[in-house]
Design an enzyme around this catalytic site. Structure first.
Site: not given
Length: 333
Positions: A57, A219
């Site tokens: 991320h 995700h």
């Protein structure tokens, strides 16, 4: 799978070595366990602000370590929660005698592991508080979490609480501020393409050429629904309207608008979307007073975006404008 990596099993460790090489003036990167610290940690008599989560991320969270933001970040494997020993080590290395505040995204593994670490740190004599952020309005439950997910609002929370801690606000004050921010920030995202986790070697889901996933998680979790990909105007409306339904705003209210790339969306498209969002908010009489545009909470190479709105007041504006010096955010220095 085409990626600039050597071995999927070492990609996080290799990336951390690169982070240390690029930002050694700001960061102290440890590898066993993996923890990213601000170079001057621990700062005496300052609340330590700590976060973390699965890698993939970036720049969240390691890129936000530094003066005016995080004291430490705990990087897990790709899309995998950090372990309790990482968090416990981060607390021990940043404890300046004023306690620690853990900022945790609402994913089941993150919550459990950070709670375990908080208990271990407390047994070591450190006062620890935990605040969970759950700003995603897309779904109530997902594969990764019980309740709403923590997404783009995490960046804003880390900046605001980090600024308060840098000013010497005590642990009670930092916790109260964090809970207030959590109560008035909301986000929603969409995906145009899936991403590929290095150790999986294949896309995390499939989308048709003319489809988009509305309400995607960071995700690659599925969102509210799969719909035909529309124009930029249609995409922005599809994200903004659920946020405004969930975060009651009145004409004249002030907000921070965060337009985020999921990793593969170029800035030219992101600016198109941001301009539309500003126009739609202006039509409702909502004043965009602060802005953030760019890839700050990504999902590897996923094409897509998210929008985040934070309701502002004078104190939050002042904390947002306060100096920050990290690899990914820096101003006022």
């Amino acid at each position: 799978m085409k990626k600039i990596i050597n071995d999927p099993s070492t990609v996080v460790a290799d990336a951390l070595r690169g982070l240390a090489a690029a930002h050694g003036d700001l960061l102290d990167v440890r590898h066993d366990p993996a923890v990213v610290l601000r170079a001057d940690a621990p700062v005496p008599r300052k609340v330590a602000v700590i976060s973390g989560g699965g890698s993939g991320h970036e720049p969240l969270h390691g890129g936000f370590v530094g003066r005016g933001m995080l004291d430490a970040a705990c990087p897990g494997a790709v899309f995998t929660s950090p372990t309790p020993d990482q968090v416990q080590d981060a607390v021990a290395r940043t404890d300046g005698g004023a306690g620690a505040l853990l900022i945790v995204k609402n994913y089941t593994g993150d919550v459990l592991n950070f709670e375990t670490a908080a208990e271990l740190a407390a047994a070591d004599g450190v006062e620890v508080r935990t605040v969970v952020i759950d700003d995603d309005v897309a779904v109530q439950d997902s594969t990764y979490t019980a309740g709403r997910r923590g997404v783009g609002g995490t960046v804003l929370l880390e900046k605001l609480v980090g600024a308060a801690a840098e000013r010497g606000v005590d642990l009670d004050g930092c916790e109260a501020l964090a809970r207030r921010v959590v109560g008035q920030v909301r986000s929603m995202g969409l995906a145009l393409t899936p991403c590929t986790v290095p150790h999986a070697g294949e896309p995390s889901f499939t989308l048709g050429e003319d489809e988009m996933e509305l309400g995607i998680g960071i995700h690659g979790e599925p969102g509210r629904r799969r719909v035909p990909a529309g124009t930029a105007d249609e995409m922005v409306r599809a994200l903004l309207e659920p946020i405004l339904e969930d975060l009651p705003l009145a004409e004249g209210d002030r907000v921070l608008l965060f337009t985020n790339s999921m990793g593969g969306t170029p800035l030219i498209e992101l600016y198109v979307a941001h301009g539309i969002a500003e126009r739609l908010l202006a039509e409702r009489g909502i004043r965009v007073e602060r802005r953030l545009v760019g890839p700050y909470v990504t999902s590897l190479e996923m094409q897509g975006m998210s929008l985040t709105l934070l309701k502002l007041d004078d104190e939050l504006v002042e904390l947002w404008d306060a100096p920050v010096h990290t690899p990914a955010l820096r101003w006022g220095v």
